[in-house]
Write an enzyme that holds these catalytic residues in place. Structure first.
Site, mmCIF file in Angstrom:
data_model
loop_
_atom_site.group_PDB
_atom_site.id
_atom_site.type_symbol
_atom_site.label_atom_id
_atom_site.label_comp_id
_atom_site.label_asym_id
_atom_site.label_seq_id
_atom_site.Cartn_x
_atom_site.Cartn_y
_atom_site.Cartn_z
ATOM 1 N N GLU A 160 0.840 -1.203 0.000
ATOM 2 C CA GLU A 160 0.000 0.000 0.000
ATOM 3 C C GLU A 160 0.882 1.263 0.000
ATOM 4 O OE1 GLU A 160 -3.701 -0.348 0.914
ATOM 5 O OE2 GLU A 160 -3.880 1.749 0.351
ATOM 6 N N ASP A 172 -4.816 -1.674 9.641
ATOM 7 C CA ASP A 172 -5.829 -2.419 8.891
ATOM 8 C C ASP A 172 -5.336 -3.816 8.540
ATOM 9 O OD1 ASP A 172 -6.979 0.033 9.036
ATOM 10 O OD2 ASP A 172 -6.734 0.533 6.922
HETATM 11 C C1 GLA Z 1 -6.692 4.106 7.401
HETATM 12 C C2 GLA Z 1 -5.259 3.581 7.373
HETATM 13 C C3 GLA Z 1 -4.838 3.088 8.760
HETATM 14 C C4 GLA Z 1 -5.116 4.135 9.835
HETATM 15 C C5 GLA Z 1 -6.526 4.702 9.707
HETATM 16 C C6 GLA Z 1 -6.768 5.864 10.625
HETATM 17 O O1 GLA Z 1 -7.580 3.079 7.677
HETATM 18 O O2 GLA Z 1 -5.137 2.528 6.454
HETATM 19 O O3 GLA Z 1 -3.473 2.723 8.729
HETATM 20 O O4 GLA Z 1 -4.158 5.158 9.777
HETATM 21 O O5 GLA Z 1 -6.815 5.116 8.383
HETATM 22 O O6 GLA Z 1 -6.713 5.454 11.944
#
Ligand code: GLA
Length: 386
Positions: A160, A172
């Protein structure tokens, strides 16, 4: 719908076709802390991404998704290691395959993969991380690699960051790769130490409220927020020996915050520091069975994301503020990156219908279209299912 039948219809017969699943995630608290060395508290869901996959005998990569039927079959090759805009969603699995290869997990044959996701796109429930972790799991299984869930999460995050170009943290991919039913993961993103926290929610449900406002992480202000935090950290490091904003507590922040030259960066850092502390306290509250406290911390989290981090926007604020007014709502906040996507609330089960009705009506009156509600069910990490 049978995914294997669809796979054969698209890619033809032959070979061994295997079937897999990886979940989506919802974050209960700890937002925009994961790239600041703070804590997060997400759980894996039962909605997620399904895939059928098989090895090929040549080096072709063929991907398709039932969610993007108009894209048809997106074809590339193991030897093409560049991001290609015209290859659409398949850049996610391609990024994972390229990143894994760079780390020594080199697929020695091409593959056909058909995806089908049940996570609404751009909802902030991590449909892209779900595809990444699923793809990591697939190549591990198809080629007999021996990496663990945390490595898979790191590969997904790197794909990513470097291939897609979104500087996300690890939350995530970690939540998805390591998910466990009936628990939330209390993760320290600085050390990757984690604990499974049992979600004992007697008579209380996790309600996800989708603004149905689409957002794309890449074109959002996500990377900008990250840079603002990095600038704040650099200024603070002139006065105090810290590696990340997560190393500071509230008192430390108050003591040193005047070092931060820009007002905007000061606000971003204040959110990161206080949100991290809230997350630690929320995990404690859950351990002690104090859901009221947990809910208050969720509410404070939203206020901070609105005022200091400025990632909520009218749609999320409308949903969350309408939820706060309802009896039976223990706490509510936006979840995920923000700028649209979903909010999450803890709601006493018997109030659910009334809450959904009232919040739905307020939202429609103000925004002009309906939100969508899902009662979250927590689930396990990736698996082979057929
Ligand atoms: C997205 C990103 C995560 C995190 C959230 C905010 O989901 O992928 O890594 O930073 O935003 O908490």
């Amino acid at each position: 719908m049978n995914l294997k039948d669809e796979f054969v219809r698209l890619f033809g017969e032959g070979g061994e076709i295997r079937e897999y699943f990886a979940p989506g995630r919802v974050n209960l608290i700890g937002e925009h802390t994961d790239y600041n060395g703070g804590h997060v508290f997400p759980c894996a869901l039962t909605i997620g991404t399904y895939a059928c996959a098989r090895r090929r005998t040549d080096r072709k990569l063929r991907f398709s998704s039932l969610n993007f039927p108009e894209a048809g079959i997106l074809e590339s090759s193991l030897d093409d290691r560049e991001y290609r805009k015209e290859l659409g969603f398949s850049n996610y699995p391609r990024g994972v395959i390229v990143t894994a290869a760079e780390q020594g997990y080199e697929a020695d044959a091409g593959m056909d993969i058909l995806y089908y996701g049940t996570i609404p796109n751009s909802s902030g429930l991590s449909s892209s991380a779900s595809i990444e972790v699923l793809t990591g799991f697939i190549i591990k299984d198809l080629f007999g690699f021996d990496f663990d869930g945390i490595t898979n999460a790191k590969i997904g995050q790197q794909a990513e960051n470097r291939f897609i170009g979104v500087n996300c943290g690890i939350m995530d991919q970690f939540a998805i790769a390591m998910g466990k039913k009936d628990t939330a993961i209390f993760l320290n993103t600085a050390t990757l130490r984690y604990q499974y926290a049992p979600l004992v929610l007697d008579g209380v449900k996790i309600l996800i409220m989708n603004t149905n406002k689409k957002r794309g992480l890449g074109d959002s202000k996500y990377n900008e927020r990250r840079e603002e935090c990095e600038r704040a950290l650099k200024d603070l490091q002139k006065a105090v020996d810290i590696k990340t904003l997560g190393d500071l507590d509230e008192e430390g922040f108050v003591l040193y915050s005047e070092m931060i030259r820009s007002q905007v960066c000061m606000k971003r850092a204040r959110h990161a520091v206080f949100e991290n502390r809230r997350t630690i306290r929320a995990a404690e509250a859950l351990r002690e069975g104090d859901l009221v406290k947990f809910g208050q911390l969720m509410n404070e989290s939203h206020v901070s994301l609105r005022r200091d981090y400025e990632v909520t926007g009218l749609e999320l604020d409308t949903l969350v503020e309408a939820a706060w007014e309802q009896e039976g709502v223990i706490g509510a906040r936006m979840t995920g990156a923000g700028f649209g996507g979903c909010a999450v609330a803890l709601v006493k089960e018997r109030y659910l219908p009334v809450v959904m009705d009232a919040v739905g009506r307020t939202y429609r009156d103000k925004i002009g279209y309906d939100p969508t509600f899902y009662i979250a069910q927590t689930g396990d990490g990736p698996a082979r299912i057929g």
